[in-house]
Design a protein around this motif. Structure first.
Motif, mmCIF file in Angstrom:
data_model
loop_
_atom_site.group_PDB
_atom_site.id
_atom_site.type_symbol
_atom_site.label_atom_id
_atom_site.label_comp_id
_atom_site.label_asym_id
_atom_site.label_seq_id
_atom_site.Cartn_x
_atom_site.Cartn_y
_atom_site.Cartn_z
ATOM 1 N N LYS A 98 5.637 7.127 -11.842
ATOM 2 C CA LYS A 98 4.710 7.938 -11.223
ATOM 3 C C LYS A 98 4.241 7.138 -9.782
ATOM 4 C CE LYS A 98 5.218 11.503 -13.700
ATOM 5 N NZ LYS A 98 5.834 12.593 -13.219
ATOM 6 N N THR A 151 -1.150 9.398 -3.452
ATOM 7 C CA THR A 151 -2.579 9.900 -3.780
ATOM 8 C C THR A 151 -3.611 9.008 -3.303
ATOM 9 O OG1 THR A 151 -1.412 11.049 -5.550
ATOM 10 C CG2 THR A 151 -3.976 11.212 -5.411
ATOM 11 N N GLY A 152 -3.201 7.837 -3.716
ATOM 12 C CA GLY A 152 -4.330 6.620 -3.304
ATOM 13 C C GLY A 152 -4.514 6.876 -1.623
ATOM 14 N N VAL A 153 -3.667 6.636 -0.862
ATOM 15 C CA VAL A 153 -3.818 6.751 0.550
ATOM 16 C C VAL A 153 -4.962 7.826 1.061
ATOM 17 C CG1 VAL A 153 -2.954 6.775 2.640
ATOM 18 C CG2 VAL A 153 -1.969 5.439 1.018
ATOM 19 N N VAL A 183 0.782 -1.417 -0.055
ATOM 20 C CA VAL A 183 0.070 -0.163 -0.013
ATOM 21 C C VAL A 183 0.879 1.449 0.165
ATOM 22 C CG1 VAL A 183 -1.624 1.367 1.347
ATOM 23 C CG2 VAL A 183 -1.960 -1.299 0.933
ATOM 24 N N LEU A 192 -12.582 9.161 1.008
ATOM 25 C CA LEU A 192 -13.916 8.113 0.523
ATOM 26 C C LEU A 192 -14.524 7.560 1.537
ATOM 27 C CD1 LEU A 192 -12.794 6.764 -3.086
ATOM 28 C CD2 LEU A 192 -14.408 8.377 -2.533
ATOM 29 N N ILE A 193 -13.568 6.895 2.535
ATOM 30 C CA ILE A 193 -14.128 6.202 3.458
ATOM 31 C C ILE A 193 -14.838 6.983 4.495
ATOM 32 C CG2 ILE A 193 -13.459 4.937 5.682
ATOM 33 C CD1 ILE A 193 -11.100 3.760 3.896
ATOM 34 N N ALA A 208 3.952 8.783 -6.451
ATOM 35 C CA ALA A 208 2.976 9.587 -6.338
ATOM 36 C C ALA A 208 1.368 9.067 -6.272
ATOM 37 C CB ALA A 208 3.135 10.656 -7.523
ATOM 38 N N ARG A 209 1.386 7.890 -7.101
ATOM 39 C CA ARG A 209 0.076 6.950 -7.279
ATOM 40 C C ARG A 209 -0.295 6.661 -5.872
ATOM 41 N NH1 ARG A 209 -0.194 1.832 -8.554
ATOM 42 N NH2 ARG A 209 1.545 1.812 -10.037
ATOM 43 N N LYS A 210 0.571 5.836 -5.238
ATOM 44 C CA LYS A 210 0.165 5.450 -4.068
ATOM 45 C C LYS A 210 0.099 6.223 -2.940
ATOM 46 C CE LYS A 210 1.910 0.996 -5.037
ATOM 47 N NZ LYS A 210 2.642 -0.303 -4.658
ATOM 48 N N PHE A 224 -16.541 10.021 3.703
ATOM 49 C CA PHE A 224 -17.470 10.257 2.980
ATOM 50 C C PHE A 224 -18.603 9.039 2.774
ATOM 51 C CE2 PHE A 224 -19.628 9.848 -1.483
ATOM 52 C CZ PHE A 224 -20.169 11.115 -1.511
ATOM 53 N N VAL A 284 -6.752 9.764 -1.005
ATOM 54 C CA VAL A 284 -8.067 9.558 -1.574
ATOM 55 C C VAL A 284 -9.063 8.501 -0.741
ATOM 56 C CG1 VAL A 284 -9.452 8.764 -3.620
ATOM 57 C CG2 VAL A 284 -7.339 10.356 -3.733
ATOM 58 N N MET A 285 -8.330 7.457 -0.609
ATOM 59 C CA MET A 285 -9.011 6.587 0.345
ATOM 60 C C MET A 285 -9.564 6.905 1.596
ATOM 61 S SD MET A 285 -9.842 3.744 -0.954
ATOM 62 C CE MET A 285 -9.333 1.884 -1.565
#
Lengths: 403, 252
Positions: free
Chosen positions: B218, B225-227, B39, B233-234, B221-223, B236, B229-230
């Motif tokens: 990238k 950003t993912g953390v 992760v 989202l959780i 940056a992807r992972k 939300f 965003v996650m």
């Protein structure tokens, strides 16, 4: 229209263009069955996916170059040098798959609860049209990065049309804009890939108009008989749809951020090479059941007809299923065969991903035969003879109160 | 209804876990532990620098790296001056100048890595008829990714007695086993700046790490950003869940 506003500007617009009352009527007070379960979320999720695809797609089109010599590297430039290009491109890639996941669940929900039956035949058929347009759009989109699978997928699928008697070869040349898949093919695929989503939006509008005319089906499959059976869309189903979007995006984000290439094929990171054929040419996962049907028939024209027939049969489904009962909840036999059909569909998907040899070919043929047997024999002829439906509740309200 | 929902759920999960394409006759790959897995995975700069060294000394004799520019090497932890120095070791063709002549000059940070051969035909003719592929995307263009690259680089062995390899080599992990590339690593092919012992396994690990970065620059940056965003989202989704419960509480 009962709509009146205290706001003078709103009322001024309303008196000249009834857009506000239409919106109030169709996304605010619109009555929906109060017993909808979470499977009814997937329509709005598909709509959400469509909008996401269009927005990310337009942004990608600003950086993408549709030329055989430049396309592959223009995508890599998006991935490496464009600010957040990797994010937009991976969203577009993975949301395509999630769009199909949402639509497949939406369709199977319709199958289980008989949402295609009167008076929803046109609603269902418009859905099938959307599904067809989606497949065309997705296929052409997959060609655009101009990787190995793009090129060879395009070659295999466009060659299907050569199976048409007499004029087949001419049609293929016409589709290609030349004598092989080449720059003219890529250019027209890009033009059409940009056009079709907006046609999908138009058909979605028709789908929604039809929906709001006949109103939603529900898990019981009986009609709403009065206000005690329904809830207004706002706040009940707007909030429930947003909850669905949240869960959908969580599942989507797992792939987007941690396995963005899981549903793709590694060969598409190799630039297209007309002189080197990949060992196995496989389409994207969402085409695999239809690919299996295509390959199951030993004759090329027969295979093409079977593949298109598999979708055409959905078109006449409302008249193949002769039971007056909609929901499988009250159809003990149809319910069993629904699950068998679903498993058969998954088996077709699995077989479509396997090489066309040995036991896989035989299994594909059995599964293909069962697919058509389900729609053409079981539904219209066998089920009406062997099935005794259970008694329907008298109203949605009564059934909800009992449970 | 619960049963149907869980049925649909199981089925949709099942769809995702289906192997979407044929595995062919591939041998099981030697799965490695990579710092970029997981992760919160990140690239290991020291390993990438060593891998870059292997690429420069060994791979780049035959393989191009078309998509990577010298300026991208900041990701490996090099500073601007170091990158200028690295680029300056290369000669690149530029032009045409005002007289219409192509000319050669020292590389600069904005240049991409020059390819070892002028075109594919030249590459093929110098390498027994098969052009060595570009390595920029290699870690994403093969099933197994970096594990496959590691396997390939360490998977050379003597062919079974019944196989005639001709002028090819036998590799445990190459699909079909007969590969045009002769064994590239023998041990101590490079002298690592940081004193790490340059065994075949070490070099294979490092260069695979480097190539994974080249294919997916990238990833970090992807992972990250993912953390974020996650987490959003959780929260939300929990709020939406509470709101939905509240809205439906009075519905019977």
């Amino acid at each position: 229209m009962s709509f009146k506003s205290n706001n003078k500007v709103v009322q001024w617009v309303e008196d000249r263009l009834p857009i506000i009352s239409v919106m109030h009527h169709s996304i605010y007070e619109y009555p929906m069955p109060k017993n909808l379960n979470y499977l009814w979320n997937f329509g709005s999720l598909a709509g959400f996916a469509l909008v996401t695809m269009i927005v990310t797609g337009i942004i990608l089109a600003m950086q993408y170059t549709a030329h055989v010599d430049l396309a592959f590297n223009s995508v890599e430039r998006i991935m490496r040098d464009v600010n957040n290009g990797w994010l937009i491109r991976y969203i577009h890639m993975n949301m395509a798959s999630f769009f199909f996941i949402a639509v497949y669940i939406h369709m199977f929900r319709g199958l289980y609860y008989g949402s295609y039956k009167a008076p929803r035949e046109l609603l269902w058929q418009l859905g099938v049209v959307i599904f067809l347009l989606m497949m065309a759009t997705a296929f052409m989109g997959y060609v655009l990065p101009w990787g190995q699978m793009s090129f060879w997928g395009a070659t295999v699928i466009t060659n299907l049309f050569s199976a048409i008697p007499i004029v087949g070869e001419n049609i293929v040349t016409w589709l290609w804009g030349g004598f092989s898949v080449d720059n003219p093919t890529l250019n027209r695929f890009f033009a059409l890939h940009y056009l079709l989503p907006f046609i999908i939006v138009a058909v979605v509008m028709l789908h929604l108009i039809a929906l709001h005319t006949v109103s939603s089906n529900n898990p019981l499959g009986i009609d709403m008989k009065g206000p005690q059976d329904s809830l207004p869309m706002q706040p009940y189903y707007t909030i429930k749809d947003l909850l669905g979007v949240g869960v959908f995006l969580i599942a989507f984000s797992v792939f987007l951020f941690w396995a963005p290439n899981y549903m793709g094929h590694p060969d598409n990171y190799i630039p297209a090479n007309p002189l080197s054929t990949p060992a196995h040419i496989v389409p994207e996962w969402y085409f695999l059941p239809f690919y299996a049907i295509l390959r199951a028939i030993p004759d090329k024209l027969g295979g093409v007809l079977a593949m298109f027939g598999a979708i055409a049969v959905l078109f006449i489904l409302p008249w193949l299923d002769r039971s007056p009962i909609r929901s499988c909840k009250f159809r003990p036999m149809a319910r069993i065969f629904f699950w068998i059909f679903l498993i058969n569909g998954l088996a077709l998907g699995y077989l479509g991903g396997q090489p066309a040899e040995g036991v896989f070919v035989i299994a594909s043929r059995i599964a293909t035969a069962y697919y058509f047997f389900h729609f053409l024999v079981l539904m219209p002829f066998i089920l009406p003879m062997i099935e005794r439906p259970r008694e329907l509740p008298s109203s949605i309200h009564e059934a909800v109160m009992k449970s | 209804m619960k049963k149907i929902l869980s049925g649909f759920f199981a089925v949709s999960l099942g769809c995702l876990s289906l192997p979407a394409f044929a595995a062919g006759d591939a041998v099981e790959l030697p799965e490695q532990e990579w710092s970029f897995d997981g992760v919160f995975g990140t690239y290991d700069k020291a390993s990438m620098q060593r891998g870059f060294q292997v690429y420069q000394k060994v791979c780049s004799a035959c393989h191009s790296l078309d998509l990577i520019a010298f300026r991208n090497l900041t990701d490996l932890g090099y500073n601007e001056d170091e990158i200028k120095a690295i680029a300056a070791e290369y000669t690149v063709e530029d032009g045409p100048n005002d007289e219409g002549e192509m000319f050669e000059r020292a590389g600069s940070a904005s240049d991409r890595f020059p390819a070892p051969f002028p075109n594919e035909k030249a590459a093929a003719s110098a390498n027994g008829g098969k052009a060595p592929p570009d390595l920029s995307l290699m870690a994403k263009a093969r099933v197994g990714g970096p594990d496959y690259l590691y396997g390939l680089l360490t998977g050379y062995e003597d062919a079974p007695a019944d196989i005639d390899v001709g002028n090819l080599s036998y590799n445990k992990y190459f699909p079909g086993h007969l590969i045009s590339m002769s064994p590239p690593l023998f041990g101590d092919d490079v002298e690592y700046g940081d004193g790490t012992e340059a065994t075949v396994e070490q070099m294979a690990t490092d260069v695979s790490h480097f190539l994974m970065w080249a294919a997916e620059p990238k990833l970090e940056a992807r992972k990250q950003t993912g953390v974020k965003v996650m987490i959003f989202l959780i929260i939300f989704t929990l709020i939406m869940y509470a709101a939905k419960r509240k809205a439906f509480a009075k519905v019977h």
